[in-house]
Design an enzyme around this catalytic site. Structure first.
Site, mmCIF file in Angstrom:
data_model
loop_
_atom_site.group_PDB
_atom_site.id
_atom_site.type_symbol
_atom_site.label_atom_id
_atom_site.label_comp_id
_atom_site.label_asym_id
_atom_site.label_seq_id
_atom_site.Cartn_x
_atom_site.Cartn_y
_atom_site.Cartn_z
ATOM 1 N N ARG A 16 0.835 -1.213 0.000
ATOM 2 C CA ARG A 16 0.000 0.000 0.000
ATOM 3 C C ARG A 16 0.867 1.260 0.000
ATOM 4 O O ARG A 16 0.535 2.267 0.635
ATOM 5 C CB ARG A 16 -0.961 0.008 1.206
ATOM 6 C CG ARG A 16 -2.046 -1.048 1.103
ATOM 7 C CD ARG A 16 -3.004 -0.946 2.266
ATOM 8 N NE ARG A 16 -2.365 -1.350 3.514
ATOM 9 C CZ ARG A 16 -2.812 -1.056 4.730
ATOM 10 N NH1 ARG A 16 -3.906 -0.355 4.869
ATOM 11 N NH2 ARG A 16 -2.167 -1.463 5.800
ATOM 12 N N LEU A 18 1.366 3.467 -2.259
ATOM 13 C CA LEU A 18 0.748 4.666 -2.826
ATOM 14 C C LEU A 18 -0.190 5.315 -1.810
ATOM 15 O O LEU A 18 -0.203 6.531 -1.646
ATOM 16 C CB LEU A 18 -0.013 4.325 -4.115
ATOM 17 C CG LEU A 18 -0.568 5.539 -4.853
ATOM 18 C CD1 LEU A 18 0.561 6.439 -5.353
ATOM 19 C CD2 LEU A 18 -1.452 5.133 -6.030
ATOM 20 N N GLY A 429 -25.808 0.621 16.910
ATOM 21 C CA GLY A 429 -24.896 -0.397 17.433
ATOM 22 C C GLY A 429 -23.631 0.171 18.016
ATOM 23 O O GLY A 429 -23.430 0.160 19.217
ATOM 24 N N TRP A 558 -19.021 -8.858 1.662
ATOM 25 C CA TRP A 558 -17.771 -8.163 1.968
ATOM 26 C C TRP A 558 -16.597 -9.125 2.188
ATOM 27 O O TRP A 558 -15.597 -8.771 2.805
ATOM 28 C CB TRP A 558 -17.970 -7.238 3.172
ATOM 29 C CG TRP A 558 -18.870 -6.080 2.830
ATOM 30 C CD1 TRP A 558 -19.289 -5.706 1.577
ATOM 31 C CD2 TRP A 558 -19.473 -5.121 3.723
ATOM 32 N NE1 TRP A 558 -20.119 -4.610 1.635
ATOM 33 C CE2 TRP A 558 -20.244 -4.226 2.941
ATOM 34 C CE3 TRP A 558 -19.445 -4.943 5.101
ATOM 35 C CZ2 TRP A 558 -20.970 -3.167 3.496
ATOM 36 C CZ3 TRP A 558 -20.165 -3.887 5.657
ATOM 37 C CH2 TRP A 558 -20.910 -3.005 4.864
ATOM 38 N N ASP A 596 -27.694 -6.770 11.149
ATOM 39 C CA ASP A 596 -27.410 -5.718 10.166
ATOM 40 C C ASP A 596 -27.280 -6.276 8.758
ATOM 41 O O ASP A 596 -26.568 -7.247 8.542
ATOM 42 C CB ASP A 596 -26.078 -5.031 10.510
ATOM 43 C CG ASP A 596 -26.154 -4.226 11.794
ATOM 44 O OD1 ASP A 596 -27.209 -3.627 12.040
ATOM 45 O OD2 ASP A 596 -25.152 -4.188 12.523
ATOM 46 N N HIS A 638 -30.875 -3.461 10.019
ATOM 47 C CA HIS A 638 -30.430 -2.099 9.720
ATOM 48 C C HIS A 638 -29.837 -2.074 8.324
ATOM 49 O O HIS A 638 -29.117 -2.978 7.928
ATOM 50 C CB HIS A 638 -29.385 -1.651 10.748
ATOM 51 C CG HIS A 638 -28.624 -0.436 10.311
ATOM 52 N ND1 HIS A 638 -29.211 0.805 10.240
ATOM 53 C CD2 HIS A 638 -27.357 -0.282 9.871
ATOM 54 C CE1 HIS A 638 -28.306 1.675 9.800
ATOM 55 N NE2 HIS A 638 -27.179 1.041 9.562
ATOM 56 N N HIS A 691 -22.363 10.792 9.426
ATOM 57 C CA HIS A 691 -21.176 10.861 8.567
ATOM 58 C C HIS A 691 -20.385 12.129 8.793
ATOM 59 O O HIS A 691 -19.308 12.296 8.232
ATOM 60 C CB HIS A 691 -21.582 10.759 7.097
ATOM 61 C CG HIS A 691 -22.311 9.483 6.811
ATOM 62 N ND1 HIS A 691 -23.673 9.370 6.959
ATOM 63 C CD2 HIS A 691 -21.868 8.268 6.445
ATOM 64 C CE1 HIS A 691 -24.035 8.126 6.668
ATOM 65 N NE2 HIS A 691 -22.962 7.447 6.367
HETATM 66 N N1 GLN Z 1 -24.098 -2.203 13.920
HETATM 67 C C1 GLN Z 1 -23.155 -1.567 13.056
HETATM 68 C C2 GLN Z 1 -22.607 -0.303 13.725
HETATM 69 O O1 GLN Z 1 -23.323 0.344 14.377
HETATM 70 C C3 GLN Z 1 -23.774 -1.207 11.733
HETATM 71 C C4 GLN Z 1 -22.774 -0.628 10.772
HETATM 72 C C5 GLN Z 1 -23.306 -0.389 9.386
HETATM 73 O O2 GLN Z 1 -24.471 -0.391 9.140
HETATM 74 N N2 GLN Z 1 -22.431 -0.157 8.457
HETATM 75 O O3 GLN Z 1 -21.461 0.048 13.546
HETATM 76 ZN ZN ZN Z 2 -25.362 1.600 8.769
#
Ligand code: GLN
Ligand code: ZN
EC number: 2.1.1.14
Length: 752
Positions: A16, A18, A429, A558, A596, A638, A691
């Site tokens: 990694r 770069l 969470g 993932w 989730d 979620h 975010h």
């Molecule tokens: N339970 C996870 C958290 O709160 C959900 C993360 C997600 O949705 N990307 O971090």
């Molecule tokens: Zn999320």
């Protein structure tokens, strides 16, 4: 002779390099000159590896400081005008500003590159977008490679895919109408590359694997007639079958075609009568499994008979989607390692195939034997194939993915014991992953902190999180996920069938890389994974503690997934392992459990016709993980990161009692879709954009909640942030949640 070529290599480097250089440059710890030097050396290394493996062309124009679609915006002069930059004289800082934004400009939007985990920067097209050629970035790479004595083939994304992947902004128009202005610019770029001695140019049109509208398909003939007059063009497609466009593709005046026979082996037959160069993508550019070279030769040798020198071989797509080098993974179990191939190993595989095709299998007998031995060992391995897993899946009762009673009955039982106020508040969470938490984990992994001390540190963290939530007067609490590094890795490490690399990084976007777990074998949960943490958290409080799991589809999505059984089967194996956990949590008294599934939409196939089949098994997997518990146990799910409007029936079919979703950034837009669709169960639209460090004001939260109340009956509405809080710091988190609870209480009083 068989030609072996490539379309692209990982840009970030084996270690990694770069990424680290870029980030230092952004922090002003590295000069521009030094960053350019790091990049140049990485390109040289990449080419050296390709040449040493006897590639007939090394790949150029694939290197980028951020993203190849951003580079194409620069090369065609179509960077967004809102930045006010001159694409002909763009500085490196301006380039990064396009990608990353700053205080006054938001960055170019990012989205997933087809169904990979790589993100490209979405071109912004306006009705009056003008184009201007600036091939400097490509020409420089070509010249560099040539100066080192390599034969090089530039690879560019083609004009139709480029336009198709862009977004229309401003006054309504059809971006296909820009083609006439864009085409001369592509011609100029090709001219510039040919003038510098490029004999072949690869043009990628992966949009052909999507549901491309007829008007777009109709443009292939005129576009490629013009471009083919400029250079010898290898037109490449990947990520899916293009068999339905075979007649169109065969009639194009290009010099060759590349097709992906890893993703779509069945299309090979359709192109077996092609009369020009056929490049066959036989080595998987997206997954990390070692090929069975004898099997590949069984497929290639008959083609060689027909095509002779017109047969080319290649990875299915750019190798940017796989990690760099397996040989450094010395900690990996040796058997598992013998089943894998990263970028350098894949190039080696192509080298062996080339030699076998040209000089016969005997010329590489030892290599073929080794490949065969690995394939046989994998097929028969006891760590991969665990009969009890297959047996369990095969003998599932028909209702294994159904809750005992329908939602309408379950919810009554749940409400009775939960006894929550109207508009119950909760969290998604995670709570802030502080430096102390990360340090403790790093020390624990290095052996500098004992298991007992690590556990104690995490418990302290959990207690703090519980106390804060009590103080905030939240209703359904979470334990905060301090003990989790990553929501997938955490579970992978506790499940059988998963392996982890040390350096298996792949680029996600810009300098960000991910290291996906490897699902190599049947998935089994040897013992409970979260029960001790959740019950500890519950023991600290009289309020309800929510258990927290990552769903089967997200774990699948993932990871690097085994390719010897279907993704559906792998997903269901994970689901059953998670179901064991759900039932153990329930037994231990954790009766609200969130599973989730943020990645459910990402798994959608490229063609709409294939969506339903995927959604059916993905939904079934989720339900398998969440069924079997009592009606009074409340299952939450979620989702975030994507728009879900077009898969609402599938989301409803998950039959979760409560769903929490990201909506605050879009001003509850998504919620309207949920309301129109009449989403039947309970729902918690996010009212706090996690975010950003910004603390939402009470007024903002109230605005969002009122909007939500307009479309969701108050009895079914939950109040929560958009997503987990792990990337946030404590002060802003507490302030935001405090506002959230205040507003909720105000509305409760009003509704009562
Ligand atoms: N339970 C996870 C958290 O709160 C959900 C993360 C997600 O949705 N990307 O971090
Ligand atoms: Zn999320």
């Amino acid at each position: 002779m068989t030609t072996f070529h490539l379309a692209g290599f990982p840009r970030v480097g084996a270690k990694r390099e770069l990424k680290f250089a870029q980030e230092r440059y952004w922090r002003k710890e590295l000069s521009e000159q030094d960053l350019l030097t790091v990049a140049k050396l990485l390109r040289e290394k990449n080419w050296k590896h390709q040449a040493e493996a006897n590639a007939d062309f090394v790949s150029v124009a694939d290197f980028t400081f951020y993203d190849h679609i951003l580079d194409l915006q620069v090369a065609t002069g179509s960077i967004p005008a809102r930045f006010g930059f001159d694409s002909q004289n763009l500085t490196l800082d301006q380039y990064f500003q396009l990608a990353r934004g700053n205080e006054s400009q938001f960055a170019i939007e990012m989205t997933k590159w087809f169904d990979t985990n790589y993100h490209y920067l979405v071109p912004e097209f306006h009705k009056n977008t003008e184009f201007r050629a600036n091939p400097a970035h490509y020409v420089q790479q070509l010249e560099e490679a040539q100066a080192l004595g390599y034969k090089a083939k530039p690879t560019l994304v083609g004009p139709l895919t480029f336009l198709y992947l862009g977004k229309e902004k401003g006054e309504a128009f059809d971006r296909l109408s820009l083609l006439d202005k864009l085409l001369p610019v592509y011609e100029q770029i090709l001219d510039a590359l040919v003038a510098k001695g490029a004999t072949w140019i690869q043009i990628d049109e992966p949009a052909l694997a999507l549901d491309l509208p007829q008007a777009w398909l109709d443009k292939f003939q005129p576009v490629y007639t013009r471009l083919a007059a400029k250079a010898k063009i290898l037109l490449a497609t990947y990520f899916g079958s293009v068999a339905e466009h075979a007649a169109l593709l065969k009639a194009l005046p290009v010099a060759g075609l590349h097709i992906d026979v890893v993703r779509a082996p069945e299309q090979l037959a359709t192109f077996a009568d092609y009369d020009k160069i056929l490049s066959v993508g036989v080595i998987d550019g997206r997954n990390i499994w070692r090929a069975n070279l004898n099997k590949e030769l069984d497929l290639l040798e008959p083609l060689k008979q027909v095509f002779g020198d017109r047969l080319w071989i290649a990875p299915s797509c750019s190798l940017l989607h796989v990690p760099y080098d397996l040989s450094v993974e010395t900690q990996l179990n040796e058997d598992i390692r013998s089943w894998l191939a990263f970028c350098l190993q894949k190039v080696e595989e192509l080298s062996i195939l080339k030699k076998a095709l040209d000089q016969g299998r005997a010329s590489v007998q030892a290599e073929l034997d080794a490949s065969q031995a690995a394939a046989d060992a994998r097929a028969n391995s006891k760590v991969i194939h665990r009969p009890e897993v297959a047996a369990r899946l095969a003998s599932l009762p028909a209702n294994a993915d159904q809750r005992k009673s329908p939602f309408a009955e379950r919810i009554k039982l749940q409400k009775a014991w939960l006894n929550l106020p109207l508009l119950p508040t909760t969290n998604i969470g995670s709570f802030p992953q502080t430096t102390e938490i990360r340090h403790a984990r790093a020390k624990f992994k290095k052996g500098e902190l004992s298991a007992a001390d690590y556990e104690a540190a995490m418990k302290k963290e959990i207690e703090y999180v519980v106390r804060q939530q009590e103080k905030l007067d939240l209703d359904v609490l979470v334990h905060g996920e301090a003990e989790r590094n990553d929501m997938v890795e955490y579970f992978g490490e506790l499940l059988d069938g998963f392996a982890f690399t040390k350096f298996g990084w792949v680029q996600s976007y810009g300098s960000r890389c991910v290291k996906p777990p490897v699902i190599f074998g049947d998935v089994v949960r040897p013992e409970p994974m979260t029960v001790a943490w959740s019950t500890y958290a519950q023991s600290l409080t009289n309020r309800v503690m929510k258990g927290m799991l990552t769903g089967p589809v997200t774990i699948l999505q993932w990871s690097f997934v085994r390719n010897d059984i279907s993704r559906e089967t792998v997903c269901k194996q994970i689901a059953l392992a998670l179901n064991d956990e759900v039932l153990d949590l329930e037994k231990a008294g954790i009766k609200v459990i969130q599973i989730d599934e943020p990645a459910i939409r990402e798994g959608l196939p490229l063609k709409r016709a294939d969506w339903q089949a995927y959604l059916d098994w993905a939904g079934q997997a989720f339900r398998l993980s969440s069924s079997g518990c009592e009606d009074s146990t409340q299952i939450h799910t979620h989702m975030c990161y994507s728009e879900f409007n077009d898969i609402l029936p599938a989301i409803a079919a998950l039959d979760a009692d409560v769903i929490t979703i990201e909506t605050s950034r879009s001003d509850m837009e998504l919620l309207t879709a949920f309301a129109d669709f009449k989403y039947p169960n309970e729902i918690g639209p996010g009212v706090y954009d996690i975010h950003s460090p910004r603390v939402p004001t009470e007024a903002e939260i109230e605005h969002l909640l009122r909007k939500a109340l307009n479309v969701i009956p108050k009895e079914r509405l939950w109040v929560n942030p958009d997503c987990g809080l792990k990337t946030r710091a404590w002060p802003e988190t507490l302030a935001a949640l405090e506002n959230m609870v205040k507003v909720t209480k105000k509305l409760r009083a009003e509704l009562a």
